[in-house]
Design an enzyme around this catalytic site. Structure first.
Site, short mmCIF file in Angstrom:
data_model
loop_
_atom_site.label_atom_id
_atom_site.label_comp_id
_atom_site.label_asym_id
_atom_site.label_seq_id
_atom_site.Cartn_x
_atom_site.Cartn_y
_atom_site.Cartn_z
N ASN A 120 43.57 50.85 39.74
CA ASN A 120 43.56 49.61 40.32
C ASN A 120 44.93 48.91 40.60
OD1 ASN A 120 40.64 49.34 40.52
ND2 ASN A 120 40.43 48.41 38.51
N ALA B 26 46.51 43.21 37.17
CA ALA B 26 47.61 43.10 36.33
C ALA B 26 48.96 43.36 36.71
CB ALA B 26 47.10 44.59 35.48
N HIS C 265 54.12 48.27 34.10
CA HIS C 265 53.78 48.61 35.50
C HIS C 265 55.26 48.26 36.31
CE1 HIS C 265 49.49 48.87 34.90
NE2 HIS C 265 49.75 47.81 34.23
#
Length: 261
Positions: free
Chosen positions: A184, A118, A214
């Site tokens: 993750n 991601a 993120h």
């Protein structure tokens, strides 16, 4: 033709299977006992429950089943000489499992690789790490419901938040331990750059966030950079990152392409 097999048949695996590039063939999907019919229907390939039952030897086994799937089947595949690609990078924060995976890969002369998942910027982080003295902070921001079922519920009333609240700040290794389903990205950033113990992770529940956000900030001998991505979820599973699924497809395509970028 590159032969591939999957561990798992959830949203990420099914997305990758539907978009499997020409030049690759899915020969099997490994699933939990009793789930063979569902796995076969979703993935359009024979469903099995153990590495030993593979109908052919794949060139690549793709783990999309979380930490348990990597532990249950990744070790056996590596020992058998089968390369493994995983999206379950947070599992590598477990020092014992990490050591076991290294031992299995060396014994089978195989390789475990990690999908970018991601997040982006991992190539730049890996290059920057070669210069040493790297300082990295990863910040993960999600809507409160995106943290449901995680450690965040131990420290915050997620349903009552009216402003952004930090529920974790510490090392990426500790984040991966406390948030096995959510960390993750933090683990991938850490492994690409400064390491699990030297990467700072900050996790935030934000009622104003409409996407998972993120952010990576890094500084070192190379200079400095800041990278941010606001990711969409897969339409058929709000808890799965669309970019994670796309990164699996990209890695398959990269491996069969005559020119790799």
């Amino acid at each position: 033709m590159m032969l591939i097999a999957f561990i798992g048949h959830g949203a990420i695996a099914s997305h990758a299977a539907r978009r499997c590039p020409d030049g690759a063939e899915i020969i099997a999907v490994i699933c939990r006992p009793g789930r063979e019919a569902a796995a076969r229907q979703v993935m359009g390939a024979p469903a099995i429950t153990e590495i030993a039952d593979l109908p052919k030897r794949p060139d690549l086994l793709i783990d999309c089943a979380g930490h348990a799937g990597l532990r249950a089947h990744g070790l056996a595949a590596l020992r058998a000489g089968i390369d493994v690609l995983t999206v379950s990078v947070g599992a590598l924060a477990d020092a014992e499992l990490h050591s076991d995976l290294v031992e299995a890969a060396e014994a089978g002369q195989a390789q475990l690789s990690v999908a970018s998942g991601a997040i982006g910027s991992l190539d730049a982080l890996s290059a920057a790490a070669e210069g040493g003295a790297l300082s990295v902070t990863y910040t993960g921001r999600k809507p409160p419901l995106g943290w449901r079922g995680s450690w965040a519920e131990e420290v915050l009333d997620l349903g009552a938040l009216t402003a952004a609240a930090t529920h974790f700040e510490g090392s990426a290794r500790e984040a991966a331990r406390l948030y096995p389903r959510n960390a993750n990205v933090a683990a991938a950033v850490a492994l690409a750059g400064a390491g699990l113990d030297n990467t700072r992770a900050v996790l935030i529940a934000d009622p104003d966030a409409t996407r998972n956000i993120h952010e990576v900030q890094a500084e070192g001998a190379f200079g400095r950079f800041r990278f941010e991505i606001q990711g969409n979820a897969l339409p058929d599973n709000p808890s799965s990152s669309a970019l994670t699924a796309m990164s699996v497809v990209r890695e398959i395509r990269r491996r069969i392409s005559p020119i790799q970028i």
